[in-house]
Design a protein around this motif. Structure first.
Motif, PDB file in Angstrom:
ATOM      1  N   PRO A  81       0.799  -1.186  -0.050  1.00 56.08           N
ATOM      2  CA  PRO A  81       0.126  -0.209  -0.078  1.00 56.08           C
ATOM      3  C   PRO A  81       0.949   1.307   0.057  1.00 56.08           C
ATOM      4  N   VAL A  82       0.484   2.349  -0.773  1.00 57.77           N
ATOM      5  CA  VAL A  82       1.155   3.444  -0.960  1.00 57.77           C
ATOM      6  C   VAL A  82       0.652   4.424   0.537  1.00 57.77           C
ATOM      7  N   GLU A  83       1.729   5.368   0.572  1.00 60.28           N
ATOM      8  CA  GLU A  83       1.461   6.217   1.917  1.00 60.28           C
ATOM      9  C   GLU A  83       1.030   7.700   1.290  1.00 60.28           C
ATOM     10  N   PHE A  84       1.491   8.101   0.144  1.00 58.66           N
ATOM     11  CA  PHE A  84       1.263   9.057  -0.312  1.00 58.66           C
ATOM     12  C   PHE A  84       0.490   9.372  -1.716  1.00 58.66           C
ATOM     13  N   ARG A  85      -0.044  10.489  -2.255  1.00 55.12           N
ATOM     14  CA  ARG A  85      -0.428  10.418  -3.385  1.00 55.12           C
ATOM     15  C   ARG A  85      -1.338   9.464  -4.179  1.00 55.12           C
ATOM     16  N   GLY A  86      -2.435   9.291  -3.507  1.00 55.64           N
ATOM     17  CA  GLY A  86      -3.525   8.319  -4.010  1.00 55.64           C
ATOM     18  C   GLY A  86      -3.568   7.156  -2.905  1.00 55.64           C
ATOM     19  N   ASN A  87      -4.177   6.104  -3.308  1.00 54.97           N
ATOM     20  CA  ASN A  87      -4.858   4.861  -2.826  1.00 54.97           C
ATOM     21  C   ASN A  87      -4.277   3.644  -3.509  1.00 54.97           C
ATOM     22  N   GLY A  88      -4.403   2.500  -2.913  1.00 48.98           N
ATOM     23  CA  GLY A  88      -4.116   1.425  -3.583  1.00 48.98           C
ATOM     24  C   GLY A  88      -2.620   0.872  -3.361  1.00 48.98           C
ATOM     25  N   THR A  89      -2.187  -0.142  -4.149  1.00 50.66           N
ATOM     26  CA  THR A  89      -0.914  -0.721  -3.909  1.00 50.66           C
ATOM     27  C   THR A  89       0.083  -0.361  -4.880  1.00 50.66           C
ATOM     28  N   ARG A  90       1.395  -0.559  -4.719  1.00 48.76           N
ATOM     29  CA  ARG A  90       2.230  -0.025  -5.706  1.00 48.76           C
ATOM     30  C   ARG A  90       3.519  -1.397  -5.637  1.00 48.76           C
ATOM     31  N   GLN A  91       3.939  -1.905  -7.012  1.00 50.08           N
ATOM     32  CA  GLN A  91       4.815  -2.826  -6.912  1.00 50.08           C
ATOM     33  C   GLN A  91       6.127  -2.326  -6.335  1.00 50.08           C
ATOM     34  N   ILE A  92       6.462  -3.266  -5.600  1.00 44.40           N
ATOM     35  CA  ILE A  92       7.968  -3.142  -4.787  1.00 44.40           C
ATOM     36  C   ILE A  92       8.956  -4.312  -5.369  1.00 44.40           C
ATOM     37  N   TRP A  93       9.821  -3.927  -5.975  1.00 45.64           N
ATOM     38  CA  TRP A  93      10.852  -5.202  -6.773  1.00 45.64           C
ATOM     39  C   TRP A  93      11.825  -5.410  -5.863  1.00 45.64           C
ATOM     40  N   TYR A  94      11.491  -6.557  -4.912  1.00 41.42           N
ATOM     41  CA  TYR A  94      12.402  -7.234  -4.046  1.00 41.42           C
ATOM     42  C   TYR A  94      13.478  -7.822  -4.825  1.00 41.42           C
ATOM     43  N   VAL A  95      13.246  -8.161  -6.054  1.00 45.77           N
ATOM     44  CA  VAL A  95      14.466  -8.792  -6.819  1.00 45.77           C
ATOM     45  C   VAL A  95      15.601  -7.853  -7.111  1.00 45.77           C
ATOM     46  N   ARG A  96      15.173  -6.550  -7.037  1.00 46.60           N
ATOM     47  CA  ARG A  96      16.157  -5.506  -7.283  1.00 46.60           C
ATOM     48  C   ARG A  96      16.942  -5.308  -6.146  1.00 46.60           C
ATOM     49  N   TYR A  97      16.511  -5.504  -4.950  1.00 41.25           N
ATOM     50  CA  TYR A  97      17.224  -5.343  -3.607  1.00 41.25           C
ATOM     51  C   TYR A  97      18.133  -6.620  -3.512  1.00 41.25           C
ATOM     52  N   ILE A  98      17.693  -7.932  -4.093  1.00 40.47           N
ATOM     53  CA  ILE A  98      18.699  -9.097  -4.075  1.00 40.47           C
ATOM     54  C   ILE A  98      19.558  -8.700  -4.831  1.00 40.47           C
ATOM     55  N   GLN A  99      19.592  -8.091  -5.867  1.00 45.26           N
ATOM     56  CA  GLN A  99      20.700  -7.718  -6.951  1.00 45.26           C
ATOM     57  C   GLN A  99      21.825  -6.663  -6.200  1.00 45.26           C
ATOM     58  N   TRP A 100      20.959  -5.903  -5.659  1.00 44.82           N
ATOM     59  CA  TRP A 100      21.906  -4.849  -4.946  1.00 44.82           C
ATOM     60  C   TRP A 100      22.595  -5.361  -3.660  1.00 44.82           C
ATOM     61  N   PHE A 101      22.080  -6.290  -3.187  1.00 49.42           N
ATOM     62  CA  PHE A 101      22.728  -6.945  -1.967  1.00 49.42           C
ATOM     63  C   PHE A 101      24.087  -7.688  -2.360  1.00 49.42           C
ATOM     64  N   ILE A 102      24.025  -8.156  -3.574  1.00 51.52           N
ATOM     65  CA  ILE A 102      25.241  -8.899  -3.956  1.00 51.52           C
ATOM     66  C   ILE A 102      25.940  -7.858  -4.485  1.00 51.52           C
ATOM     67  N   THR A 103      25.496  -6.883  -5.531  1.00 52.82           N
ATOM     68  CA  THR A 103      26.713  -6.031  -6.285  1.00 52.82           C
ATOM     69  C   THR A 103      26.963  -4.904  -5.768  1.00 52.82           C
ATOM     70  N   PHE A 104      26.191  -4.143  -4.716  1.00 55.35           N
ATOM     71  CA  PHE A 104      26.790  -3.038  -4.172  1.00 55.35           C
ATOM     72  C   PHE A 104      28.126  -3.287  -3.411  1.00 55.35           C
ATOM     73  N   PRO A 105      27.999  -4.271  -2.615  1.00 58.80           N
ATOM     74  CA  PRO A 105      29.339  -4.620  -1.799  1.00 58.80           C
ATOM     75  C   PRO A 105      30.295  -5.334  -2.658  1.00 58.80           C
ATOM     76  N   LEU A 106      30.258  -5.495  -3.918  1.00 65.56           N
ATOM     77  CA  LEU A 106      31.212  -6.224  -4.591  1.00 65.56           C
ATOM     78  C   LEU A 106      31.968  -5.118  -5.348  1.00 65.56           C
ATOM     79  N   LEU A 107      30.856  -3.930  -5.699  1.00 67.86           N
ATOM     80  CA  LEU A 107      31.505  -2.777  -6.356  1.00 67.86           C
ATOM     81  C   LEU A 107      32.437  -1.885  -5.821  1.00 67.86           C
ATOM     82  N   LEU A 108      31.978  -1.940  -4.206  1.00 68.20           N
ATOM     83  CA  LEU A 108      33.001  -1.447  -3.298  1.00 68.20           C
ATOM     84  C   LEU A 108      34.309  -1.981  -3.275  1.00 68.20           C
TER      85      LEU A 108
END
Length: 305
Positions: A81-108
């Protein structure tokens, strides 16, 4: 036939990915896939013993390619569910965070391994990059205003990473491994470049998952550009700048054996797996009063990688 990803995998939220957004993600996936082929070919022609940075790049780009394949297929998202600017639900892409969990530490890790920073500084910076990603995911999944508390924790982690990057930028000539002026300047430029890109991610988060200001498709375009710049573009630039470096100066070569070239003959204990491998000129026996001392002799055979 056009893009049928959303027909096969229908969106699961009110604010969702559009067909045009899916097509953009397929384009990003294609760029990651081509980059993966290129970096793999580059790694193969790179001499053994100098491939560490290339191997890290392969892991980063492979992870990005899989993540963008999933998102382009409209997979890996959950409705929140969204907090601002309307009602309803928004897609939250957890697969993107799985990507970043692996790639951000490796980039550093890619960047900091080529510096003169201590292992403790490197470890803490990598830990903070993990904190940054996890806080973004938890904040995106929280439906109340408490999500912004996690956002602040993420900004604190980013601030620490920026502090480490500041050390590299302003003290680089004294901390970077002496691998040549061109390599040192390229390393500092890479550090500034990645630091700037990392600053744009929390802005994108606040405008998308946090504040629901921009659409899901606009979010995908924003993040897609950032991931391409922080992934393939950064890695190819960084690896190009490292081509003239003396890799033994980094102290990252392994003492294990590959079965070709010239190296140091392993002792009987090493062959039996009860003693560590040695390099030429190193001791292989126990150290102490009356202890025997032996030196590995170069022979034709295995070589260090």
């Amino acid at each position: 036939m056009g893009n049928q990803a959303l027909d096969v995998n229908p969106p699961n939220a009110d604010y969702n990915l559009s067909t045009h957004g899916s097509s953009w993600l397929w384009a990003v996936f294609s760029l990651f896939a081509v980059s993966l082929l290129a970096i793999t070919a580059w790694t193969i022609v790179t001499p053994r013993g100098t491939r560490l940075f290339h191997h890290i790049a392969i892991v980063v780009i492979t992870t990005g390619a899989i993540a963008y394949f999933s998102m382009a297929s409209d997979l890996g998202a959950t409705p929140i569910p969204v907090e601002f600017r309307g009602n309803g639900t928004r897609q939250i892409w957890y697969v993107r965070y799985i990507q970043w969990f692996i790639t951000f530490p490796l980039l550093l890790l890619e960047l900091l391994l080529a510096s003169g920073l201590s292992l403790s500084d490197i470890f803490t910076a990598i830990f903070m990059s993990i904190v940054l990603v996890i806080m973004g995911l938890v904040g995106a999944l929280v439906t109340s205003s408490y999500k912004w508390g996690y956002y602040v924790f993420g900004l604190f982690a980013l601030g620490y990473i920026w502090y480490v990057q500041y050390v590299l930028l302003w003290h680089g000539p004294r901390t970077t491994v002496a691998a040549g002026g061109a390599v040192r300047s390229g390393h500092r430029l890479s550090s500034f470049y990645l630091s700037f890109l990392l600053l744009l991610y929390p802005i994108a988060w606040a405008c998308s998952q946090g504040g629901n200001v921009i659409s899901v498709t606009s979010e995908m375009i924003w993040y897609g550009i950032l991931d391409l710049l922080a992934g393939p573009v950064f890695l190819f630039f960084f690896l190009t700048k490292l081509r003239g470096a003396e890799h033994p100066a980094y102290g990252l070569q392994s003492g294990k054996y590959t079965g070709n070239g010239v190296g140091v003959a392993p002792t009987t204990a090493q062959r039996n797996g009860v003693a560590p491998a040695t390099t030429a000129g190193s001791s292989t026996g126990p150290v102490g009063a009356g202890a025997p001392f032996t030196t590995g002799a170069p022979v034709a055979g295995p070589t260090a990688v």
